[in-house]
Design a protein around this motif. Sequence first.
Motif, PDB file in Angstrom:
ATOM      1  N   LEU A 180       9.574  -0.621   3.143  1.00  0.00           N
ATOM      2  CA  LEU A 180       8.912  -0.111   4.334  1.00  0.00           C
ATOM      3  C   LEU A 180       9.059  -1.048   5.525  1.00  0.00           C
ATOM      4  CD1 LEU A 180       5.561   1.217   2.801  1.00  0.00           C
ATOM      5  CD2 LEU A 180       7.736   2.419   3.101  1.00  0.00           C
ATOM      6  N   ALA A 181       9.041  -0.464   6.728  1.00  0.00           N
ATOM      7  CA  ALA A 181       9.106  -1.266   7.943  1.00  0.00           C
ATOM      8  C   ALA A 181       7.903  -2.201   8.032  1.00  0.00           C
ATOM      9  CB  ALA A 181       9.171  -0.342   9.159  1.00  0.00           C
ATOM     10  N   THR A 182       6.737  -1.711   7.605  1.00  0.00           N
ATOM     11  CA  THR A 182       5.536  -2.543   7.544  1.00  0.00           C
ATOM     12  C   THR A 182       5.091  -2.623   6.089  1.00  0.00           C
ATOM     13  OG1 THR A 182       4.832  -1.823   9.744  1.00  0.00           O
ATOM     14  CG2 THR A 182       3.161  -2.825   8.338  1.00  0.00           C
ATOM     15  N   PRO A 183       5.332  -3.734   5.406  1.00  0.00           N
ATOM     16  CA  PRO A 183       4.930  -3.838   4.001  1.00  0.00           C
ATOM     17  C   PRO A 183       3.425  -3.659   3.829  1.00  0.00           C
ATOM     18  CG  PRO A 183       6.403  -5.621   4.605  1.00  0.00           C
ATOM     19  CD  PRO A 183       6.013  -4.946   5.877  1.00  0.00           C
ATOM     20  N   ILE A 184       3.034  -3.184   2.661  1.00  0.00           N
ATOM     21  CA  ILE A 184       1.625  -2.970   2.342  1.00  0.00           C
ATOM     22  C   ILE A 184       1.266  -3.910   1.194  1.00  0.00           C
ATOM     23  CG2 ILE A 184      -0.112  -1.280   1.647  1.00  0.00           C
ATOM     24  CD1 ILE A 184       1.909   0.878   2.571  1.00  0.00           C
ATOM     25  N   TYR A 185       0.114  -4.545   1.298  1.00  0.00           N
ATOM     26  CA  TYR A 185      -0.306  -5.508   0.287  1.00  0.00           C
ATOM     27  C   TYR A 185      -1.610  -5.051  -0.359  1.00  0.00           C
ATOM     28  CZ  TYR A 185       3.122  -8.384   2.700  1.00  0.00           C
ATOM     29  OH  TYR A 185       4.279  -8.853   3.266  1.00  0.00           O
ATOM     30  N   VAL A 186      -1.706  -5.285  -1.655  1.00  0.00           N
ATOM     31  CA  VAL A 186      -2.921  -4.963  -2.403  1.00  0.00           C
ATOM     32  C   VAL A 186      -3.984  -6.015  -2.136  1.00  0.00           C
ATOM     33  CG1 VAL A 186      -3.886  -4.884  -4.741  1.00  0.00           C
ATOM     34  CG2 VAL A 186      -1.758  -3.651  -4.214  1.00  0.00           C
ATOM     35  N   VAL A 187      -5.208  -5.537  -1.932  1.00  0.00           N
ATOM     36  CA  VAL A 187      -6.370  -6.418  -1.777  1.00  0.00           C
ATOM     37  C   VAL A 187      -7.399  -6.045  -2.834  1.00  0.00           C
ATOM     38  CG1 VAL A 187      -8.257  -7.158  -0.289  1.00  0.00           C
ATOM     39  CG2 VAL A 187      -6.055  -6.597   0.705  1.00  0.00           C
ATOM     40  N   THR A 188      -7.974  -7.038  -3.503  1.00  0.00           N
ATOM     41  CA  THR A 188      -9.066  -6.804  -4.438  1.00  0.00           C
ATOM     42  C   THR A 188     -10.180  -7.817  -4.175  1.00  0.00           C
ATOM     43  OG1 THR A 188      -8.560  -8.344  -6.264  1.00  0.00           O
ATOM     44  CG2 THR A 188      -7.262  -6.301  -6.164  1.00  0.00           C
TER      45      THR A 188
ATOM     46  N   HIS B  98     -13.671  -7.908   5.835  1.00  0.00           N
ATOM     47  CA  HIS B  98     -12.253  -8.200   5.613  1.00  0.00           C
ATOM     48  C   HIS B  98     -11.582  -7.163   4.714  1.00  0.00           C
ATOM     49  CE1 HIS B  98     -11.226 -11.810   7.795  1.00  0.00           C
ATOM     50  NE2 HIS B  98     -12.417 -12.310   7.521  1.00  0.00           N
ATOM     51  N   PHE B  99     -12.331  -6.544   3.815  1.00  0.00           N
ATOM     52  CA  PHE B  99     -11.751  -5.453   3.037  1.00  0.00           C
ATOM     53  C   PHE B  99     -11.204  -4.361   3.953  1.00  0.00           C
ATOM     54  CE2 PHE B  99     -14.494  -6.545  -0.822  1.00  0.00           C
ATOM     55  CZ  PHE B  99     -13.413  -6.901  -1.604  1.00  0.00           C
ATOM     56  N   LEU B 100     -11.909  -4.086   5.038  1.00  0.00           N
ATOM     57  CA  LEU B 100     -11.580  -2.945   5.887  1.00  0.00           C
ATOM     58  C   LEU B 100     -10.661  -3.280   7.057  1.00  0.00           C
ATOM     59  CD1 LEU B 100     -15.077  -1.209   6.066  1.00  0.00           C
ATOM     60  CD2 LEU B 100     -13.109  -0.520   4.706  1.00  0.00           C
ATOM     61  N   MET B 101     -10.605  -4.525   7.474  1.00  0.00           N
ATOM     62  CA  MET B 101      -9.949  -4.859   8.743  1.00  0.00           C
ATOM     63  C   MET B 101      -8.477  -4.455   8.786  1.00  0.00           C
ATOM     64  SD  MET B 101     -11.787  -8.492   9.700  1.00  0.00           S
ATOM     65  CE  MET B 101     -10.736  -8.878  11.090  1.00  0.00           C
ATOM     66  N   ARG B 102      -7.758  -4.552   7.685  1.00  0.00           N
ATOM     67  CA  ARG B 102      -6.332  -4.222   7.671  1.00  0.00           C
ATOM     68  C   ARG B 102      -6.007  -3.027   6.775  1.00  0.00           C
ATOM     69  NH1 ARG B 102      -6.444  -9.611   8.891  1.00  0.00           N
ATOM     70  NH2 ARG B 102      -4.706 -10.424  10.121  1.00  0.00           N
TER      71      ARG B 102
END
Length: 309
Positions: free
Chosen positions: A144-152, A207-211
């Motif tokens: 993807l042009a903008t990678p997505i990262y998992v957050v837990t 911080h869970f929601l910011m990105r």
Amino acid sequence: MAKDKNGPVVKREELTARNFPTAHQEATVQPAPPSRYDGPESSYRLAFTDTDFLLREDLRPVRMQLELLKPELIQTEQKIESTIVIFGSARIVPTEVAQRLVADARSANDDTALRMAEMHLTMARYYDEARRFATIVTEKSRELATPIYVVTGGGPGIMEAGNRGAYESGGKSIGLNIVLPHEQAPNPYITPELCFQFHYFGLRKMHFLMRSIGLVCFPGGFGTLDELFEALTLIQTGKCRRRPVLLFGRDFWTRLVNFEMLVETGMISPMDLKLFRFVETADEAWDILEAQYGFELRDDAKGDLASNV
């Protein structure tokens, strides 16, 4: 470089040279204080190196600001722009662990332990789905042009499964740990430079929601419900932008929360039921996110790969 009137080469000062030493330099090269001022009662230490001072009640606003800034600045440095948050219980174990618990309970002829172990085995499928979902997110987002990262939340159970899926796929993932009386050490699968620890629940949830571009919620207890319903409230009231909220396991969630009763009694509107969707598998969850966003591929990843993402 230039010559002075006597001929030797001299180095010109840079226009952007610092005018003052950095805070780091001041903190690390401080000489030992005179003996009269090196005791615990002394106020001689630099304010930003004085832990006792920073932990005063009056400094709470400063500490809250630091908890906001540290993860924000580091994620910006790491070029983290978009995330998918995985919520869920710390008590759900991997299938192989649940199977051992069942075997141990049967060997001990312990009916109570066996019932609990069998429930662990039933719920273990959610660990497997969380792990697979994180794998899909990590592998697909590479193109993807903008990678997505998992957050837990950074702990065990479903949180571990999310970080583990990303780690086993060779990707980065984020853990937002919280200091608790009996929990929680970070699980071993979080990217070290993206493993944060919080004192304030409110800033952690922020911080869970910011990105985040999506919230994926697996079965859980009070903590999971707190995180889920705060996010739904913020979306419902327009305090944050709408994004997919996916609840894994329709049977679990509809037995836990009577959403229809909330509509019937006028506590929420019928449209509020569209703020979330039920899913059963990792592939189904990814398909919904992909349909929502139509993820854009990198220029060097277009072509045959497009149909896979």
